[in-house]
Design a protein around this motif. Sequence first.
Motif, PDB file in Angstrom:
ATOM      1  N   LEU A   1       6.020  88.817 -72.540  1.00 12.41           N
ATOM      2  CA  LEU A   1       6.637  87.543 -72.437  1.00 12.41           C
ATOM      3  C   LEU A   1       7.971  87.810 -71.582  1.00 12.41           C
ATOM      4  O   LEU A   1       8.754  88.461 -71.997  1.00 12.41           O
ATOM      5  CB  LEU A   1       7.023  87.078 -73.872  1.00 12.41           C
ATOM      6  N   ILE A   2       7.894  86.969 -70.417  1.00 10.17           N
ATOM      7  CA  ILE A   2       8.889  87.033 -69.633  1.00 10.17           C
ATOM      8  C   ILE A   2       9.978  85.935 -69.996  1.00 10.17           C
ATOM      9  O   ILE A   2       9.333  84.713 -70.339  1.00 10.17           O
ATOM     10  CB  ILE A   2       8.406  86.545 -68.039  1.00 10.17           C
ATOM     11  N   LEU A   3      11.002  86.307 -70.631  1.00 11.33           N
ATOM     12  CA  LEU A   3      12.165  85.396 -71.077  1.00 11.33           C
ATOM     13  C   LEU A   3      12.714  84.597 -70.047  1.00 11.33           C
ATOM     14  O   LEU A   3      13.002  83.478 -70.096  1.00 11.33           O
ATOM     15  CB  LEU A   3      13.158  85.881 -72.036  1.00 11.33           C
ATOM     16  N   THR A   4      13.083  85.300 -69.013  1.00  9.91           N
ATOM     17  CA  THR A   4      13.950  84.481 -67.801  1.00  9.91           C
ATOM     18  C   THR A   4      13.741  85.723 -66.757  1.00  9.91           C
ATOM     19  O   THR A   4      13.661  86.577 -66.621  1.00  9.91           O
ATOM     20  CB  THR A   4      15.181  84.089 -68.230  1.00  9.91           C
ATOM     21  N   ASP A   5      14.135  84.840 -65.367  1.00 10.11           N
ATOM     22  CA  ASP A   5      14.269  85.669 -64.327  1.00 10.11           C
ATOM     23  C   ASP A   5      15.464  85.467 -63.737  1.00 10.11           C
ATOM     24  O   ASP A   5      15.982  85.627 -62.414  1.00 10.11           O
ATOM     25  CB  ASP A   5      13.150  85.710 -63.275  1.00 10.11           C
ATOM     26  N   SER A   6      16.324  84.843 -64.509  1.00 14.23           N
ATOM     27  CA  SER A   6      17.759  84.543 -64.033  1.00 14.23           C
ATOM     28  C   SER A   6      18.844  84.703 -64.720  1.00 14.23           C
ATOM     29  O   SER A   6      19.873  84.046 -65.105  1.00 14.23           O
ATOM     30  CB  SER A   6      17.644  83.030 -63.586  1.00 14.23           C
ATOM     31  N   LEU A   7      18.749  86.010 -65.621  1.00 13.05           N
ATOM     32  CA  LEU A   7      19.868  86.428 -66.561  1.00 13.05           C
ATOM     33  C   LEU A   7      21.063  86.538 -65.556  1.00 13.05           C
ATOM     34  O   LEU A   7      21.003  87.042 -64.682  1.00 13.05           O
ATOM     35  CB  LEU A   7      19.663  87.562 -67.115  1.00 13.05           C
TER      36      LEU A   7
ATOM     37  N   ALA B   1      13.483  90.380 -69.143  1.00 11.29           N
ATOM     38  CA  ALA B   1      14.506  89.270 -68.815  1.00 11.29           C
ATOM     39  C   ALA B   1      14.909  90.091 -67.597  1.00 11.29           C
ATOM     40  O   ALA B   1      15.508  91.177 -67.529  1.00 11.29           O
ATOM     41  CB  ALA B   1      15.655  89.360 -69.606  1.00 11.29           C
TER      42      ALA B   1
END
Lengths: 410, 410
Positions: free
Chosen positions: B266-272, B301
Motif C-alpha cells: 500500500l502506498i501511503l504517500t509520495d510527498s512525505l 512512503a
Amino acid sequence: MDIRKDADEIIKHAIKEVQPYDAVKRALSGASFENGRLILVAAGKAAWSMAEAAVSELGEKITRGVVVTKYDHSKGNLPGIEIFEAGHPVPDENSFYATEIALKMTEKLSRDDTVLFLLSGGGSALFEKPLIPADELQDITRQLLACGADIVEINTIRKRLSAVKGGKFARHCMPATVFSIVLSDIVGDPLDMIASGPACPDASTNEDAERIVRKYGLRLSDKAKELLGAETPKALGNVETHITGSVKELCRAAERACVSLGYRPLILTDSLGCEASEAGKFLSAVARYYADTKESLAFIAGGETVVHLKGTGKGGRNQELALSAAEGIKDLRDTAVFSFGSDGTDGPTDAAGGYVDQSTYGRLQTLGIDVNAMLDNNDAYNALKLSGGLIITGATGTNVNDASIVLIKR
Amino acid sequence: MDIRKDADEIIKHAIKEVQPYDAVKRALSGASFENGRLILVAAGKAAWSMAEAAVSELGEKITRGVVVTKYDHSKGNLPGIEIFEAGHPVPDENSFYATEIALKMTEKLSRDDTVLFLLSGGGSALFEKPLIPADELQDITRQLLACGADIVEINTIRKRLSAVKGGKFARHCMPATVFSIVLSDIVGDPLDMIASGPACPDASTNEDAERIVRKYGLRLSDKAKELLGAETPKALGNVETHITGSVKELCRAAERACVSLGYRPLILTDSLGCEASEAGKFLSAVARYYADTKESLAFIAGGETVVHLKGTGKGGRNQELALSAAEGIKDLRDTAVFSFGSDGTDGPTDAAGGYVDQSTYGRLQTLGIDVNAMLDNNDAYNALKLSGGLIITGATGTNVNDASIVLIKR
C-alpha cells in the motif's frame, strides 16, 4: 460543511463506544457469576461509571462493593456500593482509607467467590496502601524523580512498597477469582503499568529494584530496604482480565462510524507516538496521495502524540496535529484532517481537539494569520478558534488516548 | 536474513525503473518526430544518461545535440552530440559556454522543428546564461540567502536575471516545438522549480519580484533593476512536457517489486515531507498495528523528509528515518523498515540509506549502543554500520527523492 458534520458524527460515535459505561457492558456480556459472592471493587477516575454499568448489568448479583474515585467524580449513590472520593494525582488519607475498606471486603473469600475489579486511569493514586509511612513514600518518589529515573524504574520500586500494586491485590483476593476489567489509557495496554497493575503479575524483579537503588544511591529506611527484598507475584492463576475502552476500540469505533457514513476506512496504527506536528504533516501527505480517489476514504491513526513546546501559545497535541496538516491539504478537494482526545480535553484548553479542511489554511491567511508562526508559538487553539476548527465535546468521562483521522469525501 | 534480501531486491528494482535511461525510453515511447529537424538539448546531473537513451531510441533522427552535465558525469561520446561538463552547484564559465552553444543550436528554428529538451536535477546551475555579470548574480544570491529569503523568492529574482530560466529557453526556441522530458527530483513535481523551469511558463510576476526587492532591501545595479521589470513568459504554446522518473514512479516501481515478492503493498504517500525521525516513528507505529497480519504486507512512503541537526554525528535523512523506527518495531515478528535515496547517496555518507528490523534495536543494545543517544547526535550511520543496516548502492545516476518502506513478512 458536510465533511465537518461527518467528522463530528465520527467523534461522537467513537467517544460514546469507549465510555466506561458502554465499555464495561461489552466486557461483561457473557459473564455469569452464578457461584458464590460477587464483590465489586472499582478504582480510578472512571470508577463510578464503570461501577454504574456493572450494577445496571448485574444488579442483585453483586453482594457488596466499593468505589474509589477522584474528588468530584462521583455522580451519586449506587445501590449496595460504598463510594469514596480521594486524592489524585497525589494519594491522600481518603485513598488509603477507601483502599483499606476494599481490602477488608475482599479478605477471607472462598474459591467460589469473585472480585469484580474495575480499574481505570488514576488508579495508581486512588487505590493504594503504602507499606511505609506516606511521607517516606513521597520522599522516595521525589528522590527518584530528581535523579531522572524513568516511569518503569519508579514503578519497580513503588510496587514493592505497596500492599496492592504489582499484583498484590489479586494475591490478597486468593483463592477467589478476580474478574478484572481494565479501561486502558496507556498506548499498547501494558497491564502492569495501568494503575501499577494491582491484578497483574509483576515482570520486575527484586534484582531490578536493587539495581535501581544502587544506580541512584537512594536513601531508604530499614523497613523500605526489607520490602524491596520481598518478591512480587510472578503468576496469578486466579485472574481473568478484560481490557476494554482502549485506543484500539476507539479506532474501531471510528472505523465503524466511517463505514456508516460511506467512507472506506483504513486504520494505520493504534500506537502513534511521534511529535504531533509531524504526525499532522504525515497525514496530510497521505491525503495528498489519495486526492484523486473516486470513493470516499478515511485514514485513522490512534495513539498519543507528543508536543515539545517551543512557544507560549495555547493548544494541545490534537489541535497542533490538525493545524499542522492545514497547509499540506490546502486546495485539495473535500478533504479534512481532525484529531481529538477521547477524554474531551486537549492540553490546557476547553477543546477536545482540532479540525482543518482544504480551506482552513487559505481562510486563516485571508484573516492575516500566519499558520506556521502560530504553530511555532504552539498556539493552535487561537488559530483554530478563528477558523472554526475547534472540536468541543466537554469532558467525556474516559481517557483512552486520541484518534487522528483523514477524511476524503467523494 | 530473508527480509533483508527482499528489501535489497525492492531497492534494486525501484532504483532501476527510475534511472534516466529507462525513464526517458518510457517517455519517448509513442513519439515520432517525423518532421523537420530534431535538436537534442540535455541539461542536469542525469543529462548524459538521458541523452544516451534518446540517441539509442531515436538514432539518426537527431540532427544534432548538446549535453551539459556536472564534472565527471559524462560517460563518453554520443554520436552527433557535443558533450560538456560544467560547474554544480555553482555555475561556472563552462556552464555558460555550453548553454550558449545550446542557445545557438536552437535559434532560428522553424515550426516543423523540434527541440528535445532533457532536463534533470542540477540543471539550474548547469544550464544558465546570466543577463548580468556572474559576480553580480552571485552577490544577489548571497544577499537573498543572508536575508533568509526562501527558494521561491530566490527563483523569482533569478529567473528574471537569466536568459534561459522561467520559460525563456522555450520562448527562445519558438516557433519550434519543445518536447520536454523532465526527470523530477522535487516532491510534487513543481515544473517551474525543477532547474528553474527553462521550458515552463513562469507563475511569478514582476510585482512579486519588486516586492522581494523591497522586502529585503536588495542592492541592485541599474541593469538588474531593468531586468526585473521585464516579464517572463506566462504561457508557452510550443511546449509538450513529460515528467518521468518522479518519486511517484519510484513508489510504483517499489510497489511492483513488493507484489512480485509476495507482499500486499500500500502506498501511503509520495510527498512525505516531515522530520525524518518522526516519519520513522510513524512507520514503526503502522508496523505495530499490523503485527498480527497473516499475509505479508508492505507500506510505502515516498518523498523527501528533513533533518534538523542537533548533533555532530554522521548520517542522512534515510538512515535517520530507519534507525528511528528500530525501537518501535523491536521484538515484532519478521518486520523491517528501510529507507533509501534514489540517487544512492544519503547525506554526506557512502550509504544510500538504512535498514532496520525487529532485531536491530536489541543487537545494538547488546553491543552497548544507546540508539536514542546515537539519534540525538544524528549519528545513524555509525549505528547502522554496527547493525549491518547500511544500504550501499553506489551513485545511481538519478535523483527522484526517497522511498521509505515497511515490510511485514509472513
